[in-house]
Design an enzyme around this catalytic site. Structure first.
Site, PDB file in Angstrom:
ATOM      1  N   LYS A  37      -5.976   4.779   3.487  1.00  0.00           N
ATOM      2  CA  LYS A  37      -5.209   3.563   3.189  1.00  0.00           C
ATOM      3  C   LYS A  37      -3.929   3.451   4.009  1.00  0.00           C
ATOM      4  O   LYS A  37      -3.533   2.349   4.401  1.00  0.00           O
ATOM      5  CB  LYS A  37      -4.883   3.495   1.697  1.00  0.00           C
ATOM      6  CG  LYS A  37      -6.101   3.305   0.804  1.00  0.00           C
ATOM      7  CD  LYS A  37      -5.704   3.195  -0.652  1.00  0.00           C
ATOM      8  CE  LYS A  37      -6.913   3.081  -1.564  1.00  0.00           C
ATOM      9  NZ  LYS A  37      -6.531   2.920  -2.985  1.00  0.00           N
ATOM     10  N   ASP A  45      -4.584  -2.947  -5.436  1.00  0.00           N
ATOM     11  CA  ASP A  45      -4.626  -1.942  -6.502  1.00  0.00           C
ATOM     12  C   ASP A  45      -3.716  -2.313  -7.674  1.00  0.00           C
ATOM     13  O   ASP A  45      -4.115  -2.251  -8.836  1.00  0.00           O
ATOM     14  CB  ASP A  45      -4.235  -0.568  -5.959  1.00  0.00           C
ATOM     15  CG  ASP A  45      -5.343   0.071  -5.132  1.00  0.00           C
ATOM     16  OD1 ASP A  45      -6.523  -0.225  -5.392  1.00  0.00           O
ATOM     17  OD2 ASP A  45      -5.016   0.860  -4.236  1.00  0.00           O
TER      18      ASP A  45
END
Length: 268
Positions: free
Chosen positions: A64, A101
């Protein structure tokens, strides 16, 4: 057919292909979605190869932060998170990076579980990338206090300083606080190793405090088992967060937000 994927290492365990297949069936979108294993030493090459004709990709561990550095533009959520979990190839070929997220976490807690974060005292356990990715959306929900607790206090303090302009965020060590809070969110990976974060059971007010583990498994996680033993009002795992963050990515890519309840029920 429009191509999408999730990229990571390892990747075989990912539920994302199933989730997005169910989203596509539900919405009638014509798209495929696959799992893509990237070599640890060639994430960039694998990503660029897929996006030469793929329209979007989800990014999971351990890539990420690398993804953040490879995209051309960042959403405000990705900019704050310092990590990208969703990439969209735009019409001009440039790459937009988002981080869904935190939005997934907040929606799971507020919409699915029915707990408003407004005015709550919240403890966020851990100061790594998972914690950083959810702080902005949590603060946007208006809690009375968000305290980041970590074994290395300086790391929690440094993380809190990045978000101090957004709301009431503070930092502490594991042994510093024992006063009960309204919600404890475990953003550590301790559950994956069968361990517990070193927080005091006094933080849980029986019949009142909610606990949320961002990890999930077929059985209750060690953190949630411990929380239930302390009398926590509700113990939630991260499967709902996984589905909700996927829905946010789907919305970015396809312009329609799928219903998550039937997909979450199917996964359960």
């Amino acid at each position: 057919m429009d191509r999408y994927a999730v990229i990571g290492n390892p990747i075989g365990h990912s539920k994302s292909p199933q989730i997005h297949r169910l989203f596509a069936e539900q919405t009638g979108e014509q798209m495929s979605y696959e799992a893509l294993l990237a070599p640890i030493d060639d994430f960039a090459g694998t990503l660029r190869s897929f996006l030469s004709d793929g329209l979007g990709i989800n990014v999971t561990v351990p890539f990420k932060e690398q993804a953040w550095a490879l995209v051309d533009q960042h959403t405000s959520a990705a900019q704050r998170a310092g990590a990208v979990n969703t990439i969209q190839r735009q019409a001009d070929g440039s790459l937009l990076g988002d981080n869904t997220d935190g939005k997934g976490l907040v929606r799971d807690i507020q919409h699915n579980a029915g707990l408003s974060l407004a005015g709550l005292k919240i403890l966020l356990v851990g100061a790594g990338g998972a914690a950083r990715g959810v702080i902005q959306p949590i603060l946007a929900a208006g809690p009375a206090q968000l305290c980041i607790v970590n074994r290395t206090v300086s790391k929690a303090e440094a993380l809190g300083a990045l978000f101090i302009d957004l709301g009431p965020v503070s930092a502490a060590g594991f042994q510093w606080i024992e006063e009960p809070v309204d919600l404890i969110i475990n953003a550590t990976s301790a559950s994956l190793a069968g361990n517990l974060p070193e927080i005091s059971p006094k933080l849980i007010r029986p019949g009142h405090t909610w606990c949320y583990d961002m990890m999930y498994a077929n059985e209750p996680t060690p953190f949630n088992r411990w929380a239930a033993e302390q009398g926590a009002e509700r113990c939630l795992d991260g499967l709902g967060m996984l589905v909700e963050q996927a829905a946010e990515a789907f919305l970015l890519w396809r312009g329609v937000r799928p219903e998550t309840a039937p997909v979450l029920a199917a996964l359960r």
